[in-house]
Motif scaffolding. Sequence first.
Motif, mmCIF file in Angstrom:
data_model
loop_
_atom_site.group_PDB
_atom_site.id
_atom_site.type_symbol
_atom_site.label_atom_id
_atom_site.label_comp_id
_atom_site.label_asym_id
_atom_site.label_seq_id
_atom_site.Cartn_x
_atom_site.Cartn_y
_atom_site.Cartn_z
ATOM 1 N N VAL A 4 -7.518 -16.773 -2.857
ATOM 2 C CA VAL A 4 -6.499 -16.456 -1.861
ATOM 3 C C VAL A 4 -7.127 -16.530 -0.472
ATOM 4 O O VAL A 4 -8.294 -16.165 -0.277
ATOM 5 C CB VAL A 4 -5.900 -15.048 -2.118
ATOM 6 C CG1 VAL A 4 -6.967 -13.963 -2.035
ATOM 7 C CG2 VAL A 4 -4.747 -14.759 -1.172
ATOM 8 N N ASP A 5 -6.372 -17.006 0.496
ATOM 9 C CA ASP A 5 -6.844 -17.061 1.883
ATOM 10 C C ASP A 5 -6.694 -15.689 2.515
ATOM 11 O O ASP A 5 -5.653 -15.029 2.382
ATOM 12 C CB ASP A 5 -6.030 -18.087 2.672
ATOM 13 C CG ASP A 5 -6.275 -19.506 2.180
ATOM 14 O OD1 ASP A 5 -7.415 -19.789 1.740
ATOM 15 O OD2 ASP A 5 -5.328 -20.319 2.216
ATOM 16 N N LEU A 6 -7.736 -15.265 3.238
ATOM 17 C CA LEU A 6 -7.736 -13.941 3.848
ATOM 18 C C LEU A 6 -7.407 -14.046 5.326
ATOM 19 O O LEU A 6 -7.988 -14.883 6.040
ATOM 20 C CB LEU A 6 -9.100 -13.261 3.659
ATOM 21 C CG LEU A 6 -9.564 -13.067 2.212
ATOM 22 C CD1 LEU A 6 -10.921 -12.372 2.179
ATOM 23 C CD2 LEU A 6 -8.542 -12.261 1.430
ATOM 24 N N LEU A 20 -7.228 -11.001 7.143
ATOM 25 C CA LEU A 20 -7.611 -9.694 7.667
ATOM 26 C C LEU A 20 -9.125 -9.575 7.699
ATOM 27 O O LEU A 20 -9.838 -10.245 6.956
ATOM 28 C CB LEU A 20 -7.047 -8.573 6.777
ATOM 29 C CG LEU A 20 -5.527 -8.444 6.647
ATOM 30 C CD1 LEU A 20 -5.184 -7.352 5.661
ATOM 31 C CD2 LEU A 20 -4.904 -8.151 8.004
ATOM 32 N N SER A 21 -9.606 -8.695 8.554
ATOM 33 C CA SER A 21 -11.031 -8.384 8.562
ATOM 34 C C SER A 21 -11.376 -7.618 7.283
ATOM 35 O O SER A 21 -10.494 -7.035 6.636
ATOM 36 C CB SER A 21 -11.377 -7.533 9.783
ATOM 37 O OG SER A 21 -10.771 -6.240 9.666
ATOM 38 N N PRO A 22 -12.650 -7.613 6.891
ATOM 39 C CA PRO A 22 -13.018 -6.875 5.674
ATOM 40 C C PRO A 22 -12.583 -5.411 5.704
ATOM 41 O O PRO A 22 -12.089 -4.886 4.694
ATOM 42 C CB PRO A 22 -14.537 -7.015 5.632
ATOM 43 C CG PRO A 22 -14.813 -8.304 6.337
ATOM 44 C CD PRO A 22 -13.795 -8.370 7.434
ATOM 45 N N GLN A 23 -12.748 -4.726 6.829
ATOM 46 C CA GLN A 23 -12.374 -3.321 6.893
ATOM 47 C C GLN A 23 -10.860 -3.144 6.799
ATOM 48 O O GLN A 23 -10.359 -2.231 6.124
ATOM 49 C CB GLN A 23 -12.897 -2.679 8.187
ATOM 50 C CG GLN A 23 -12.700 -1.172 8.255
ATOM 51 C CD GLN A 23 -13.388 -0.449 7.124
ATOM 52 O OE1 GLN A 23 -14.592 -0.582 6.912
ATOM 53 N NE2 GLN A 23 -12.626 0.345 6.369
ATOM 54 N N ALA A 24 -10.113 -4.035 7.475
ATOM 55 C CA ALA A 24 -8.653 -3.949 7.396
ATOM 56 C C ALA A 24 -8.171 -4.222 5.977
ATOM 57 O O ALA A 24 -7.239 -3.567 5.481
ATOM 58 C CB ALA A 24 -8.023 -4.939 8.368
ATOM 59 N N LEU A 25 -8.814 -5.177 5.294
ATOM 60 C CA LEU A 25 -8.460 -5.458 3.902
ATOM 61 C C LEU A 25 -8.766 -4.250 3.019
ATOM 62 O O LEU A 25 -7.979 -3.895 2.130
ATOM 63 C CB LEU A 25 -9.211 -6.687 3.415
ATOM 64 C CG LEU A 25 -8.979 -7.082 1.948
ATOM 65 C CD1 LEU A 25 -7.516 -7.417 1.709
ATOM 66 C CD2 LEU A 25 -9.883 -8.244 1.559
ATOM 67 N N ALA A 26 -9.906 -3.626 3.268
ATOM 68 C CA ALA A 26 -10.268 -2.432 2.493
ATOM 69 C C ALA A 26 -9.236 -1.330 2.693
ATOM 70 O O ALA A 26 -8.857 -0.638 1.733
ATOM 71 C CB ALA A 26 -11.654 -1.949 2.898
ATOM 72 N N ALA A 30 0.640 -13.952 0.368
ATOM 73 C CA ALA A 30 -0.012 -15.255 0.430
ATOM 74 C C ALA A 30 -0.021 -15.885 -0.961
ATOM 75 O O ALA A 30 0.035 -15.181 -1.969
ATOM 76 C CB ALA A 30 -1.448 -15.105 0.948
ATOM 77 N N PRO A 31 -0.094 -17.214 -1.038
ATOM 78 C CA PRO A 31 -0.131 -17.870 -2.356
ATOM 79 C C PRO A 31 -1.443 -17.585 -3.083
ATOM 80 O O PRO A 31 -2.496 -17.410 -2.464
ATOM 81 C CB PRO A 31 0.024 -19.351 -2.028
ATOM 82 C CG PRO A 31 -0.423 -19.478 -0.608
ATOM 83 C CD PRO A 31 -0.070 -18.188 0.073
ATOM 84 N N LEU A 32 -1.358 -17.544 -4.403
ATOM 85 C CA LEU A 32 -2.521 -17.288 -5.256
ATOM 86 C C LEU A 32 -2.947 -18.596 -5.910
ATOM 87 O O LEU A 32 -2.121 -19.312 -6.485
ATOM 88 C CB LEU A 32 -2.176 -16.255 -6.334
ATOM 89 C CG LEU A 32 -3.286 -15.878 -7.313
ATOM 90 C CD1 LEU A 32 -4.390 -15.096 -6.610
ATOM 91 C CD2 LEU A 32 -2.721 -15.060 -8.482
#
Length: 796
Positions: free
Chosen positions: A12-14, A16-22, A184-186
Amino acid sequence: MRLSLNWLTDFVDLSLSPQALADRLTMAGLEVEAVEAVTPEFSGVVVGKVLKVERHPQADRLQVAEVTTGSLTYRVVCGAPNVAAGFLYPFAPPGAILSGGHRLKAAKLRGVLSEGMLLAEDELGLSADHAGLMEISQDLAVGRDFAEALGLADVVLEVAITANRSDCLSVLGLAREVAALLDAPLRHPEVNVAAAAAPGLQGRVTILDPVHCPRYAARLMTGLTVAPSPFWMRRRLQLAGLRAINNLVDVTNYVLLEFGQPLHAFDFQRLRGGEIVVRLPKSGEGSFTTLDGVERDLNPETLLICDAQGPVALAGVMGGLDSEVTASTTQVLLESAYFNPRTIRRTAKRLGLSTEASYRFERGVDPDGVIHALERATQLMCEVGRGQVAAKRLDEYPAPIQHPRLNLRVSRANQVLGTDLSPEQMLHLLRRLHLPALALDGENLVLQVPPFRGDLEREVDLIEEIARLAGYDAIPVTLPRGVVATPRPGPEVRLLAAARQLLEGLGFFEVITYAFQPDRLGSLLTADEAAPAALRLANPLSEEQAMMRTSLLPGLLDTLRRNTLKQALDVRLFEISKVFLPRAGEDLPQEEHRLTGLMYGAREDAAWNTTRDPVNFFDLKGLVETLLEGLLIPEVTFTPDGLPEYLRYGARVFSGSRELGVLGELRPDIAERLDLEGDIFGFNLKFAALCQAAIPPRFTPLPRYPAVYRDIALVLAESVPAARVTEALYSYGRPWLVEAVLFDVYSGDPVPAGKRSLAFRLSYRDPERTLTDDLVNSHHQALVAALEKDLGAELR
């Protein structure tokens, strides 16, 4: 679960920043406990190409290589055995910083100036390998920053996966969640398995216990070569917390992390008969040696993977030592299966053996994902092991698992969440989670639960999914509304509190013992308290908790023993709790509450003006009478008949015709078995009977008129109990007799042999007037006459 974001981006395309994703994952119920930035231990290293290699003029084991970075060419002295012209290697020019902080400078080696260094993995801090130069893809751009070219900079999320979300114990499972959160698409890895190249080589799979193993699939490969895994695979395993072993074994671990499906590779040439049989142990199969070299005990519930002659693996837990992949392995039978989670959990817990495979199997894997994971692993194993598929896929699935179909009411979901979502919004949220939902009408949605979501069982589970994805912070804050009514406590609650208060006031201490007991305690009693036999647990935590108690007495006796070992010589204990009585023809026992107590030691503490007299039966009987009086139990009587065998002597307690329980002295052999000196007294009352017998408290006004007292001494046969006389006094003394108290018992001259004298003080009172002596005397004489006729009593 350690999740590499570089690996995640394959799916999957990210955005968000790593912290925002967390933070997003945590708010969706997948708590991220740590965000770990992974950076290379070196800098300035680039992709270099060796143009030419010459022998060192003054050293037999060294060579001189000409290395280009695209714009510059360097002369480098190198001792690695695998350096060759035309190949790409990591190259550190002067000024580069290597692992450990060492800055590289040009220097002479045996008279030849070396302008840099071609590097092995240990010099880059990537592993401990120093066998030769690090082998890398030959498609990389010359001169490109090496760390960037290999994607060595990464971020790892430490995700805490709850026990019900086994679908998230993989990169694919977490990618599915991230794709839903980001809308987002998988993407899935492309899997292409070549057709069988050696159809003559064939294995067989037989499932003898489909309840424990509903599905078992396998692939057979040949022509394989055992070697170290490529760096990209070893790197991902390392960041996930797994140790690389060899290319064939690493593939099974890689796919386990990628898809969440445990796999196992058998050396096919070591499988006797070339077949796999899934079954429970046969008679005589008492142990099995696992991969770690430990001999494991087997029980009848341990599911085994066997060949034609015996076990080769503990199903779902660990493989066997005799069938593991070795350096000489060329043929592999690859296992991918679905095992009953309960079966694997019991085996792993009993053996104290938790592996990456058992951790997933006991929580449940996707039964429909067995084949996809098998094909992915087959593709990778043929690629990294340079082998080929030898036969068609084997897939035994005798009884396909059915997955539930759930209905969701839109109004119910909004009511539970306090939201105002439309059916279309709910459909969109569910479909983002890859849950195929359809709208039946404007109120009802229907969803076929996908096999990878075994945690979805009820409508409320779907409501939770909607809340997770919509965002808990998007749910409006509302105060609950409703009528709060304080229920009146029932008589059981009042009686329970009153019993505790009374017994504590009488010097007793309440204890709480285990509802599960060992055999040694259950066998203390041999009468109706111990029969029928107590129910045994199928899978006890320990032998000390192997059976369900049928009486509170064994636990209290064990507590008494422990207290006496601590020099507590005078002990008063009680417990109010459940016992579990087996019922003929029923799976579940009858649960009943009991009120049980013990007395042991002296009647009162030693002092200068008292003696340490031991407690006796009358102390116990008086205590029970006080307890029952405080609980407002009327018409209490005692009879010595029909006592349980664990009592040396005692009495059964009644309220009218209702039996309340028993009390008395325990048999001396019970005390001896507990290493106790002295007599033990106890009572065992049925709490339900106490509740039924208790009368509600009533207020009685203070008497307005005085009482008239008369003493009476009656000579009766010794076989007539005092309780029977008291009952007769109240019966014939109505309506004026309000109290009869026994104050003297005498036998001897001049009372005839075989008889005794019982003296009572009687209180007469009328609530409406003052009684005169004439009225009381007349009533008293009628009472005496009735006693003489009924009991054969004589006035003394």
